[in-house]
Write a protein that holds these residues in place. Structure first.
Motif, PDB file in Angstrom:
ATOM      1  N   TYR A  80       0.849  -1.185   0.000  1.00 31.78           N
ATOM      2  CA  TYR A  80       0.000   0.000   0.000  1.00 31.78           C
ATOM      3  C   TYR A  80       0.883   1.232   0.000  1.00 31.78           C
ATOM      4  CZ  TYR A  80      -3.587  -3.337   1.337  1.00 31.78           C
ATOM      5  OH  TYR A  80      -4.439  -4.407   1.370  1.00 31.78           O
ATOM      6  N   TYR A  81       0.385   2.309  -0.627  1.00 36.17           N
ATOM      7  CA  TYR A  81       1.138   3.555  -0.729  1.00 36.17           C
ATOM      8  C   TYR A  81       0.273   4.707  -0.216  1.00 36.17           C
ATOM      9  CZ  TYR A  81       4.026   0.729  -3.787  1.00 36.17           C
ATOM     10  OH  TYR A  81       4.816  -0.267  -4.284  1.00 36.17           O
ATOM     11  N   GLY A  82       0.913   5.620   0.481  1.00 32.04           N
ATOM     12  CA  GLY A  82       0.219   6.803   0.977  1.00 32.04           C
ATOM     13  C   GLY A  82       0.022   6.759   2.479  1.00 32.04           C
ATOM     14  N   ASP A  83       0.090   7.930   3.093  1.00 32.08           N
ATOM     15  CA  ASP A  83       0.064   8.050   4.549  1.00 32.08           C
ATOM     16  C   ASP A  83      -1.213   7.479   5.168  1.00 32.08           C
ATOM     17  OD1 ASP A  83       1.313   9.045   7.008  1.00 32.08           O
ATOM     18  OD2 ASP A  83      -0.329  10.493   7.020  1.00 32.08           O
ATOM     19  N   GLU A  84      -2.354   7.864   4.649  1.00 30.77           N
ATOM     20  CA  GLU A  84      -3.617   7.471   5.281  1.00 30.77           C
ATOM     21  C   GLU A  84      -3.825   5.953   5.252  1.00 30.77           C
ATOM     22  OE1 GLU A  84      -8.395   8.395   5.032  1.00 30.77           O
ATOM     23  OE2 GLU A  84      -7.000   9.657   3.914  1.00 30.77           O
ATOM     24  N   ILE A  85      -3.668   5.340   4.107  1.00 25.61           N
ATOM     25  CA  ILE A  85      -3.890   3.890   3.993  1.00 25.61           C
ATOM     26  C   ILE A  85      -2.832   3.114   4.772  1.00 25.61           C
ATOM     27  CG2 ILE A  85      -2.619   3.556   1.826  1.00 25.61           C
ATOM     28  CD1 ILE A  85      -5.921   1.845   2.468  1.00 25.61           C
TER      29      ILE A  85
END
Length: 170
Positions: free
Chosen positions: A15-20
């Motif tokens: 997974y990529y990205g801060d929130e996820i």
């Protein structure tokens, strides 16, 4: 130097990205039965999990130094944190160090105490130092938007069962 290779990523859910990635981290800690404030990471850019082996990695843009105020402990979380997640513990940890006197000591394993009634978290280092802390010191009250509800879109994390301990009778 990255501990995650393209070959490893091919076998993993990535997974990529801060929130996820924060949601994945919270789901991982919940499934492992570990306190939700154990990994206070910021600006996550990538996380992954290899279900076959339990290998997990978390990448953040910068190192994070965090003080657990109730314990008076300073812990440093590197830009890449890896380990093998199981029920009740994360072993072969890389990328987490704690301050002991004047030295930074790498943390090798984080596990719940064998007696769940005590509510203790045991941190072991490569140097042979073992510290026990109340697990509640690493707990953060969850916001109204429950982590479980937010993680519903993610695949559930299936952690390997902790191997039973063999006690030899003499």
């Amino acid at each position: 130097m990255s501990l995650t290779t393209d070959e490893l990523k091919a076998k993993a859910e990535v997974y990529y990205g801060d929130e996820i990635c924060h949601l994945c981290t919270q789901l991982l800690l919940r499934e492992a039965g570990l306190p939700n404030g154990l990994l206070p990471l910021k600006d996550l850019i990538e996380c992954g999990y290899v279900q076959e082996t339990g290998f997990v990695w978390l990448k953040q843009s910068n190192r994070v130094d965090h003080i657990f105020h109730s314990l008076g402990r300073l812990v440093s979380y590197g830009t890449e944190i890896t380990g093998y997640a199981e029920k009740g513990r994360i072993r072969k940890v890389k990328g987490i160090k704690t301050r002991e006197l004047m030295l930074w000591v790498p943390v090798e394993e984080i596990a719940l105490d064998d007696d769940p009634a005590t509510g203790k978290l045991v941190c072991k280092s490569i140097a042979g130092i073992t510290k026990t802390f109340p697990a509640s010191a690493f707990h953060i009250p969850e916001k109204e938007n429950n982590v479980k509800a937010n993680c519903a879109a993610l695949k559930p994390v299936v952690l390997m069962e902790r191997a039973p301990r063999v006690v030899k009778n003499s």
